[in-house]
Design an enzyme around this catalytic site. Structure first.
Site, PDB file in Angstrom:
ATOM      1  N   HIS A 347      18.607  24.600  85.133  1.00 20.26           N
ATOM      2  CA  HIS A 347      19.082  23.842  83.714  1.00 20.26           C
ATOM      3  C   HIS A 347      20.657  23.783  84.000  1.00 20.26           C
ATOM      4  O   HIS A 347      20.456  23.074  82.898  1.00 20.26           O
ATOM      5  CB  HIS A 347      18.492  25.111  83.342  1.00 20.26           C
ATOM      6  CG  HIS A 347      16.858  24.976  83.367  1.00 20.26           C
ATOM      7  ND1 HIS A 347      16.087  24.558  82.650  1.00 20.26           N
ATOM      8  CD2 HIS A 347      16.043  26.349  83.655  1.00 20.26           C
ATOM      9  CE1 HIS A 347      15.092  25.220  82.441  1.00 20.26           C
ATOM     10  NE2 HIS A 347      15.021  25.989  83.754  1.00 20.26           N
ATOM     11  N   LYS A 535      22.501  22.283  67.398  1.00 23.98           N
ATOM     12  CA  LYS A 535      22.750  22.593  69.555  1.00 23.98           C
ATOM     13  C   LYS A 535      23.801  23.543  69.281  1.00 23.98           C
ATOM     14  O   LYS A 535      24.889  23.626  68.900  1.00 23.98           O
ATOM     15  CB  LYS A 535      23.228  21.691  70.201  1.00 23.98           C
ATOM     16  CG  LYS A 535      23.881  20.527  70.087  1.00 23.98           C
ATOM     17  CD  LYS A 535      24.388  19.636  70.996  1.00 23.98           C
ATOM     18  CE  LYS A 535      23.893  18.531  71.003  1.00 23.98           C
ATOM     19  NZ  LYS A 535      21.938  17.772  71.454  1.00 23.98           N
ATOM     20  N   ARG A 536      23.448  24.489  70.433  1.00 22.06           N
ATOM     21  CA  ARG A 536      24.460  25.614  70.681  1.00 22.06           C
ATOM     22  C   ARG A 536      26.646  24.679  71.125  1.00 22.06           C
ATOM     23  O   ARG A 536      26.316  23.423  70.939  1.00 22.06           O
ATOM     24  CB  ARG A 536      24.414  26.623  71.881  1.00 22.06           C
ATOM     25  CG  ARG A 536      23.418  27.521  72.185  1.00 22.06           C
ATOM     26  CD  ARG A 536      23.545  28.747  70.935  1.00 22.06           C
ATOM     27  NE  ARG A 536      24.675  29.530  71.542  1.00 22.06           N
ATOM     28  CZ  ARG A 536      24.229  30.857  72.566  1.00 22.06           C
ATOM     29  NH1 ARG A 536      23.413  30.939  72.626  1.00 22.06           N
ATOM     30  NH2 ARG A 536      25.699  30.807  72.609  1.00 22.06           N
ATOM     31  N   LYS A 541      29.262  19.662  74.822  1.00 26.14           N
ATOM     32  CA  LYS A 541      28.364  19.019  74.359  1.00 26.14           C
ATOM     33  C   LYS A 541      29.209  18.240  73.369  1.00 26.14           C
ATOM     34  O   LYS A 541      28.434  17.383  72.455  1.00 26.14           O
ATOM     35  CB  LYS A 541      26.932  19.922  73.304  1.00 26.14           C
ATOM     36  CG  LYS A 541      26.274  20.114  74.358  1.00 26.14           C
ATOM     37  CD  LYS A 541      25.260  21.319  74.061  1.00 26.14           C
ATOM     38  CE  LYS A 541      24.687  22.381  74.606  1.00 26.14           C
ATOM     39  NZ  LYS A 541      23.467  22.117  75.307  1.00 26.14           N
ATOM     40  N   THR A 643      16.842  19.261  75.305  1.00 27.22           N
ATOM     41  CA  THR A 643      15.725  18.710  74.835  1.00 27.22           C
ATOM     42  C   THR A 643      15.459  19.064  72.850  1.00 27.22           C
ATOM     43  O   THR A 643      14.386  18.155  72.337  1.00 27.22           O
ATOM     44  CB  THR A 643      14.131  19.727  74.641  1.00 27.22           C
ATOM     45  OG1 THR A 643      15.617  21.015  74.279  1.00 27.22           O
ATOM     46  CG2 THR A 643      14.161  20.021  76.309  1.00 27.22           C
ATOM     47  N   LYS A 647      13.010  16.236  70.111  1.00 27.54           N
ATOM     48  CA  LYS A 647      12.210  15.964  69.026  1.00 27.54           C
ATOM     49  C   LYS A 647      13.207  15.393  67.597  1.00 27.54           C
ATOM     50  O   LYS A 647      11.768  15.126  67.378  1.00 27.54           O
ATOM     51  CB  LYS A 647      12.816  17.519  68.877  1.00 27.54           C
ATOM     52  CG  LYS A 647      12.556  18.974  69.590  1.00 27.54           C
ATOM     53  CD  LYS A 647      13.143  20.097  69.103  1.00 27.54           C
ATOM     54  CE  LYS A 647      12.713  21.324  70.822  1.00 27.54           C
ATOM     55  NZ  LYS A 647      13.835  22.178  70.931  1.00 27.54           N
TER      56      LYS A 647
HETATM   57  C1  26W Z   1      24.089  33.271  83.156  1.00 25.39           C
HETATM   58  C2  26W Z   1      24.102  32.246  82.033  1.00 25.39           C
HETATM   59  C3  26W Z   1      22.946  31.502  81.721  1.00 25.39           C
HETATM   60  C4  26W Z   1      22.748  31.205  80.115  1.00 25.39           C
HETATM   61  C5  26W Z   1      21.683  30.352  79.923  1.00 25.39           C
HETATM   62  C6  26W Z   1      23.787  29.856  82.243  1.00 25.39           C
HETATM   63  C7  26W Z   1      22.944  29.691  82.615  1.00 25.39           C
HETATM   64  C8  26W Z   1      22.037  29.328  81.129  1.00 25.39           C
HETATM   65  C9  26W Z   1      21.051  27.831  80.429  1.00 25.39           C
HETATM   66  C10 26W Z   1      21.030  27.637  82.604  1.00 25.39           C
HETATM   67  C11 26W Z   1      21.384  27.460  80.063  1.00 25.39           C
HETATM   68  C12 26W Z   1      20.142  26.575  79.835  1.00 25.39           C
HETATM   69  O1  26W Z   1      20.029  26.514  78.624  1.00 25.39           O
HETATM   70  N1  26W Z   1      20.192  25.349  79.443  1.00 25.39           N
HETATM   71  C13 26W Z   1      19.661  24.238  79.300  1.00 25.39           C
HETATM   72  O2  26W Z   1      18.476  24.324  79.989  1.00 25.39           O
HETATM   73  C14 26W Z   1      17.447  22.950  79.173  1.00 25.39           C
HETATM   74  C15 26W Z   1      16.259  23.081  79.486  1.00 25.39           C
HETATM   75  O3  26W Z   1      15.672  22.805  80.362  1.00 25.39           O
HETATM   76  C16 26W Z   1      18.496  21.489  79.088  1.00 25.39           C
HETATM   77  O4  26W Z   1      17.678  21.364  77.995  1.00 25.39           O
HETATM   78  C17 26W Z   1      19.982  21.696  78.498  1.00 25.39           C
HETATM   79  O5  26W Z   1      19.927  20.459  79.347  1.00 25.39           O
HETATM   80  C18 26W Z   1      20.858  22.998  80.355  1.00 25.39           C
HETATM   81  O6  26W Z   1      21.397  22.752  79.152  1.00 25.39           O
END
Ligand code: 26W
Length: 798
Positions: A347, A535-536, A541, A643, A647
């Site tokens: 992701h 968004k976060r 971003k 995503t 929406k």
């Molecule tokens: C370990 C720390 C950590 C926590 C969460 C590292 C990475 C993440 C996720 C990969 C972050 C995340 O939410 N990524 C998002 O995933 C969405 C669903 O696929 C995408 O639409 C977003 O672009 C992406 O940033």
């Protein structure tokens, strides 16, 4: 009980009295919510049992979606919708003098996720059930979900989230199916006549207790299961002293969701969470499997396990361990089964988010798992050596264990049969750059699955008037087949339909404006453009780009009496990770900017900035339907998919975005006339990163208006101490603007001018808006899940 309005009313009153032992006249809204929730849960129990029995009887392959996060939001409304009983309930309650909306608002969001990744998991569950596919979620029942955000004096303050404080009507505790999970201890090897035997001794044992939540398919009687595991002290613990400490440490495992997205925190508790989820989840699956099957050799033909990013990647060595140590299987066969069972989604390509665990933490906590990872690594490196003999550098780069750390993404690629990215451009970047060496070695493992969102929650439920308007025009076939929304295309030129679409959007804006007034006291003009970035909060971003542009508009309006703009309301919502200093400063900056300009007599009718506190799923459901413009402005190549962009599109907002993530595919669908794009391309960004050559300071010197806004961060323009926004200033000029904010500023300003111009032509704007809705069917997660089912999991309708 939901067959007719009167039947519902009678049952509802009865249920209320049984649950609360008082008469309906004395009821409170939280009690009514609980009563209705309980009724729904009981109502589905029959179909739930039937779904499970069908799955058992027909021996079909099952998918288990392992995720450290499930960002579900509220469930009552979507459950009523999917059961097809919404209208009966609404009408029945109305006759009792109760507003269903108010009842729904009693529910606290299940916020067991950070953002995109967790919400995707929730959308996937909805699609799996709605497509009658045998697919279930496996996660952790955190006692506290993502923190509640308060804004105090412009700063983010975090409060512990308390979603379970009034209980959770949707879950059923299944203590009898608990599982023991082991940490620490030593491994004893015994040499018998047969293969080596590994015994885990002196381990600390934790009991994993499952809580099941029904996942209700859309009008199809399918009820899948989301099984969330909770950590409790074990009854089988050998006496090892300090029992209070043991209890505390055990319960800590499922106490909090880590509030980080995209930044790893190498905490031992996080690793415990990961193994806890995986070990409990897998042991349970194997146990279930063995009730219906004699031996494990066929496991991968009956079970597909998907790991949502690398967080559950220990499923690979854990399944190996179970097959070998608990069931006596040899390495080769266990490896064949494991790799054919597991598939993995990546992701993110942000390097700071790629999980790496130091051996020094990993090995003492998970001694047997470490041995297995070492063995996987050795066998795999031997294979690399055969192919790339002598190429030490390549092998070192591709190894799972190197320089004292375990690289979780490498383990995921090696130990699974499928690796997918979440949008075309993201998958291409994985194949051509981030994971290029792996793509060369395993070309057939890599594939793309562009993300999607459930149109049931994000259109039918969040925007019921739009859904009704669409169905009036094209019938309701699109509900089962969202791609059929394309039948709406001809209506983009239909004056009557346009007028209706306008009315719907206007009413949604009005409702949101009222909510804003109530929450913040600020009055916003519902005729202005609602320009939204929710968004976060993260540097990539680029909320900062949005802010700098607003400052630019403010300056122009102050200085040039001939300058005018289409009235604009800029809406932000974002949580910053508690330890992310820069992100928190951006929140302070947004709030400081809002305070400065919202009451300025010269601009207040043209420009407003709103920061909505505590952005979460339920708030998204009221903001997104009210949006005109969707800000998707990440530095190209950095947002894997996004995503939110989907929406907004589905609700008729027009995207203002970079060619990043799924924006590229939205652009492809709607065509260049129905999206506003700007900025560097991913290739350009990646080329700068490789070859250098970007000098942010030049843009600061050469662009007068940019120079002005950057100076305003530190020159007393804002009534804050001089150093307040220094970090932001430095990120741009001292650290050479890692995310190309200054580089993209000019094209962003011009894109905004085009947006303003286009909006002034209502007819043309509506055409764009309707085309966006019509083309959004492709971004339903039903399409995404069907692709996973066909191309990765090999599952079919049950
Ligand atoms: C370990 C720390 C950590 C926590 C969460 C590292 C990475 C993440 C996720 C990969 C972050 C995340 O939410 N990524 C998002 O995933 C969405 C669903 O696929 C995408 O639409 C977003 O672009 C992406 O940033």
């Amino acid at each position: 009980m939901f067959s007719t309005k009167d039947a519902f009313k009678q049952q509802f009153l009865e249920k209320y009295e049984i649950m609360y032992g008082k008469s309906f006249e004395e009821s409170t809204l939280p009690e009514l919510y609980n009563t209705l929730g309980q009724m729904v849960r009981e109502y589905v129990s029959h179909a739930w049992i039937e779904t499970n029995e069908r799955n058992r009887a027909n021996h079909k392959k099952q998918t288990y979606y392992f995720s450290i996060e499930f960002l579900l939001g509220r469930l009552l409304g979507s459950n009523l919708l999917n059961l097809g009983v919404q209208d009966v309930v609404e009408a029945g309650l109305k006759e009792l003098g109760v507003d269903l909306r108010e009842v729904e608002e009693q529910e606290v969001d299940a916020g067991l996720g950070n953002g995109g990744l967790g919400r995707l998991a929730a959308c996937f569950l909805d699609s799996l059930a709605s497509l009658s596919l045998p697919g279930h979620g496996v996660g952790i029942r955190y006692k506290h979900g993502l923190f509640d955000q308060r804004i105090i004096d412009g700063y983010q303050v975090e409060l512990p989230e308390q979603w379970l404080r009034n209980g959770n009507v949707w879950e059923i505790r299944k203590a009898s199916q608990s599982i023991e999970v082991k940490f620490g201890g030593d491994i004893q090897v015994s040499y018998g006549n047969g293969p080596l035997m590994f015994h885990h001794i002196n381990a600390e044992t934790v009991t994993a207790v499952p809580y099941d939540m029904p996942v209700i398919g859309y009008e199809n009687k399918t009820i899948n299961t989301l099984r969330l595991w909770s950590a409790e002290p074990s009854q089988f613990r050998p006496d090892k002293g300090d029992v209070m400490k043991y209890k505390r440490e055990t319960e800590a495992i499922s106490e909090f969701l880590y509030p980080d997205d995209s930044h790893i925190e190498g905490k031992i508790l996080r690793l415990k969470q990961q193994y806890f989820l995986v070990s409990a989840g897998l042991k349970n699956i194997v146990r279930t499997y063995l009730k219906n099957n004699d031996h494990l050799s066929d496991f991968h033909n009956k079970v597909a396990i998907h790991i949502n990013d690398t967080h559950p990647v220990l499923a690979i060595p854990e399944l190996m361990r179970i097959l070998m140590d608990e069931h006596g299987m040899g390495w080769e066969e266990a490896w064949h089964i494991t790799t054919n069972t597991i598939s993995y989604t990546n992701h993110t390509t942000l390097s700071e988010a790629l999980e790496k665990w130091p051996i020094s933490i990993f090995k003492p906590l998970l001694p047997r798992i470490y041995m297995i990872v070492e063995e996987i690594n050795e066998r795999y490196c031997r294979g690399l050596w055969d192919k790339y003999t002598g190429d030490w550098k390549r092998i070192e780069e591709m190894a799972i264990i190197a320089h004292g750390v375990i690289k979780m993404a490498h383990l995921a690629i090696v130990g699974s049969h499928s690796v997918n990215g979440v949008a075309k451009i993201h998958t291409d970047i994985l194949k051509e750059r981030e994971m290029k060496l792996f793509y060369d070695y395993y070309p057939t493992k890599f594939n793309n699955k562009t993300n999607g969102i459930t149109h049931r929650r994000w259109l039918i439920k969040a925007n019921p008037e739009l859904a009704r308007t669409i169905s009036e025009a094209i019938g309701d076939k699109w509900i089962a087949k969202p791609e059929h929304l394309s039948a709406l295309l001809p209506f983009a030129n239909d004056a009557g339909f346009k007028q209706k679409a306008y009315e719907v959007k206007y009413q949604n804006k009005l409702a949101f404006a009222r909510q804003i007034k109530q929450l913040t006291g600020i009055a916003i003009d519902e005729h202005s453009i609602f320009d939204v970035q929710v968004k976060r909060l993260h540097a990539y971003k680029r909320q900062l780009l949005n802010i700098l542009h607003i400052m630019y508009l403010y300056n122009r309006l102050q200085e040039d009496s001939n300058f005018s703009i289409t009235p604009h309301t800029f809406i932000f919502g974002a949580k910053a990770s508690p330890g992310y200093y820069y992100a928190k400063k951006i929140i302070k900056l947004i709030n400081t900017l809002a305070a400065k300009i919202n009451d300025d007599p010269k601009t207040k009718d043209l420009l407003k900035v709103i920061f909505v506190e505590n952005y979460r799923v339920s708030l998204a459901e009221t903001i997104i339907p009210a949006a005109d413009v969707s800000e998707q402005i990440s530095t190209a190549s950095k947002e894997a998919s996004g995503t939110g962009n989907m929406k907004f599109m589905m609700n008729g907002a027009v995207t203002l975005g970079t060619m990043d993530g799924a924006n590229v595919e939205i652009h492809e669908e709607v065509g260049p006339g129905n999206i506003f794009t700007f900025g560097l391309t991913a290739e350009q960004v990646l080329a700068y990163q490789r070859n250098g050559g970007y000098r942010a300071i030049e843009y600061y010197h050469h662009d007068q208006s940019l120079n002005q806004v950057i100076n305003q961060l530190i020159n007393g323009f804002f009534p804050v101490p001089a150093h307040e926004f220094e970090t932001i200033y430095d990120s741009l000029l001292v650290q050479n603007d890692e995310y190309f904010v200054l580089k993209d500023f000019g094209t962003y300003v011009r894109a905004h001018e085009k947006v303003g111009e286009a909006y002034r032509n209502r007819d043309q704007w509506l055409e764009k808006s309707i085309i966006n809705i019509a083309k959004s069917g492709r971004f339903s997660s039903d399409r995404t899940i069907q692709e996973y089912a066909d191309e990765i999991w090999g599952i079919t309708r049950s």
